[in-house]
Write a protein that holds these residues in place. Sequence first.
Motif, mmCIF file in Angstrom:
data_model
loop_
_atom_site.group_PDB
_atom_site.id
_atom_site.type_symbol
_atom_site.label_atom_id
_atom_site.label_comp_id
_atom_site.label_asym_id
_atom_site.label_seq_id
_atom_site.Cartn_x
_atom_site.Cartn_y
_atom_site.Cartn_z
ATOM 1 N N ARG A 443 0.863 -1.188 0.000
ATOM 2 C CA ARG A 443 0.000 0.000 0.000
ATOM 3 C C ARG A 443 0.894 1.232 0.000
ATOM 4 N NH1 ARG A 443 -5.308 -1.239 1.071
ATOM 5 N NH2 ARG A 443 -5.707 -3.258 2.030
ATOM 6 N N THR A 444 0.649 2.115 -0.922
ATOM 7 C CA THR A 444 1.460 3.330 -1.025
ATOM 8 C C THR A 444 0.671 4.360 -1.822
ATOM 9 O OG1 THR A 444 3.614 4.199 -1.665
ATOM 10 C CG2 THR A 444 2.610 2.604 -3.147
ATOM 11 N N LYS A 445 1.297 5.474 -2.126
ATOM 12 C CA LYS A 445 0.690 6.491 -2.980
ATOM 13 C C LYS A 445 1.557 6.615 -4.221
ATOM 14 C CE LYS A 445 -0.749 11.324 -3.229
ATOM 15 N NZ LYS A 445 -0.781 12.626 -2.519
ATOM 16 N N PHE A 446 1.038 6.134 -5.338
ATOM 17 C CA PHE A 446 1.801 6.185 -6.574
ATOM 18 C C PHE A 446 1.776 7.602 -7.131
ATOM 19 C CE2 PHE A 446 0.144 1.700 -6.587
ATOM 20 C CZ PHE A 446 1.359 1.116 -6.258
ATOM 21 N N THR A 447 2.952 8.149 -7.377
ATOM 22 C CA THR A 447 3.058 9.537 -7.845
ATOM 23 C C THR A 447 3.491 9.628 -9.297
ATOM 24 O OG1 THR A 447 5.334 9.649 -7.053
ATOM 25 C CG2 THR A 447 3.595 10.354 -5.531
ATOM 26 N N GLN A 448 3.819 8.492 -9.901
ATOM 27 C CA GLN A 448 4.229 8.469 -11.304
ATOM 28 C C GLN A 448 3.584 7.257 -11.971
ATOM 29 O OE1 GLN A 448 8.498 8.771 -11.977
ATOM 30 N NE2 GLN A 448 8.787 9.701 -9.935
ATOM 31 N N PRO A 449 3.487 7.264 -13.305
ATOM 32 C CA PRO A 449 2.984 6.077 -14.009
ATOM 33 C C PRO A 449 3.850 4.859 -13.703
ATOM 34 C CG PRO A 449 3.040 7.962 -15.486
ATOM 35 C CD PRO A 449 3.738 8.395 -14.222
ATOM 36 N N LEU A 450 3.227 3.697 -13.701
ATOM 37 C CA LEU A 450 3.900 2.438 -13.375
ATOM 38 C C LEU A 450 4.055 1.574 -14.614
ATOM 39 C CD1 LEU A 450 1.917 1.552 -10.129
ATOM 40 C CD2 LEU A 450 4.270 2.378 -10.218
ATOM 41 N N LEU A 451 5.212 0.962 -14.750
ATOM 42 C CA LEU A 451 5.445 -0.007 -15.815
ATOM 43 C C LEU A 451 5.556 -1.400 -15.203
ATOM 44 C CD1 LEU A 451 8.112 1.857 -17.958
ATOM 45 C CD2 LEU A 451 5.795 1.273 -18.690
ATOM 46 N N PRO A 452 4.875 -2.405 -15.758
ATOM 47 C CA PRO A 452 5.098 -3.776 -15.300
ATOM 48 C C PRO A 452 6.567 -4.146 -15.491
ATOM 49 C CG PRO A 452 3.156 -3.645 -16.707
ATOM 50 C CD PRO A 452 3.863 -2.336 -16.825
ATOM 51 N N GLY A 453 7.147 -4.822 -14.505
ATOM 52 C CA GLY A 453 8.547 -5.198 -14.576
ATOM 53 C C GLY A 453 8.759 -6.666 -14.274
ATOM 54 N N PHE A 454 9.743 -7.270 -14.958
ATOM 55 C CA PHE A 454 10.016 -8.701 -14.795
ATOM 56 C C PHE A 454 11.531 -8.904 -14.809
ATOM 57 C CE2 PHE A 454 6.217 -7.824 -17.183
ATOM 58 C CZ PHE A 454 5.242 -8.518 -16.496
ATOM 59 N N MET A 455 12.016 -9.672 -13.873
ATOM 60 C CA MET A 455 13.433 -10.013 -13.822
ATOM 61 C C MET A 455 13.556 -11.539 -13.778
ATOM 62 S SD MET A 455 16.391 -8.572 -11.249
ATOM 63 C CE MET A 455 15.842 -9.521 -9.831
ATOM 64 N N ILE A 456 14.458 -12.089 -14.576
ATOM 65 C CA ILE A 456 14.556 -13.547 -14.660
ATOM 66 C C ILE A 456 16.007 -13.964 -14.876
ATOM 67 C CG2 ILE A 456 14.066 -13.521 -17.151
ATOM 68 C CD1 ILE A 456 12.604 -16.224 -16.666
#
Length: 494
Positions: A443-456
Amino acid sequence: MDEERETLQRIVSTLVNKNDEIHNFIDMLNHTISNVQVNSSNAISELDEEFDGLYSVLHEMKGSMASTIQQEEARKIQALQDQLSQCSRALESSEELLELAVQSLDIKNPVELLEASRQIKDSVTVASAFRLSLKPKVSDSMTHMMVDFALEKRMLQAVKFLPVPKAPEIDVAACLVADNCITISWRMPEEDSRIDHFVLEYRKTNFDGLPRLKGEQRWELVDYIKATQYTLSGLKFDTKYMNLRVQACNKAVAGEYSDPVTLETKAFVFSLDSTSSHLNLKVEDTYVEWDPTGGKGQEKIKGKENKNRSNTASPKRSTNSPRASARASRDRFAGESYTVLGDTAVESGQHYWEVRAQKDCKSYSVGVTYRNPGKFDQLGKTNSSWCIHINNWLQTTFSAKHNNKAKTLDIPVPDRIGVYCDFDGGQLSFYNASSKALLHTFRTKFTQPLLPGFMIWCGGLTVTTGLQVPSAVKTLQKSENGLGGSTSSLNNVA
């Protein structure tokens, strides 16, 4: 001669066809006349029923009101008769007293006269005639029982056949499009108390703007809507838009449909952005795989593909688009940040996607990040990224990470992970995609657009997008929000 014969044959054929058309039209006209007669007879029968019903109501009202007048008459007469009886008894007593007084006047003995006078005086003092009201207890007026049907007569004289309702107006500004439902609102151009219900029709389409005749699906109908809004739920994102229209109905007839509107059913669809990925990742639209060669074995193939595609640019992935330009200018990840990002940002709303890892994956992370992370940044190790991390090297560990802090999740690692992002509500949740059991929530306050991220590292990931938020997830979200507490010890206000 043959030409004339052929011409005549065509004329004969045309006349036969035309005669058939006329015969069919005559049959249709006769059928229509018959229907008009039947429908007219039905309308007269319904009119008789309506007037019989009205007569019945009036007759019932007349009997009830006449009964009330009779009851009032009986009450007044009884009151007057009671008063009349009292007066008669008082008069009889008074006459007896008067006769006694007259007789007492003839008494010669003074003592006897004095005694008689005293007795008569005492009797007069208590006589009912002197305590009697000589005013009727009730009046003889019955004007309060009169009726005036002037207004009702004017109303009855104004009775006409039911008018056709006007077409409703859809209030596009008040319509709400959610993840898998649409709430549509409308209003009547003017007040109409005779409206009984509304009918809503909707259909799916792949086109924006006005409905098109070609390639459209059939209208679906929702009948007997009493309110001026309705929520269509259970929609799926196999199409992008919805055509909707509404009509008003009174007891007898339905009006014209409203002007149809087209609303977009929003679905979060993204692909993996190969221009943002680490060199050791092989990236396709929705699949990423660890590539220890650093892509060297793919250069020739990629060059060939690019050459083949150079003359035909995809509109969706045109390098002239702002989104493509932003991707192209982003630094490629390096070092041990084996990361790839989605090509579409979350800027508002509620969205859901799922990720499936190959069984031989040694290590992978699933989460979101603000735009333009550093080329050496790893998911969850900065204050601008959130993720869950699975490590299958030597022994399995499962944790939630943010701002370089980790919280161990003492639960089995699912085969598929569901990601729910409520941007406006400041919530990022991870689920077991099969059972919809909650794994973890930030839970937070998003202040910028979010991009889905994946690391593998060592293995592959498959991403599924364009999904509606599962109902089980919605239920859990309501339950979580009702508790009002935090489900993560890694929260921050970014």
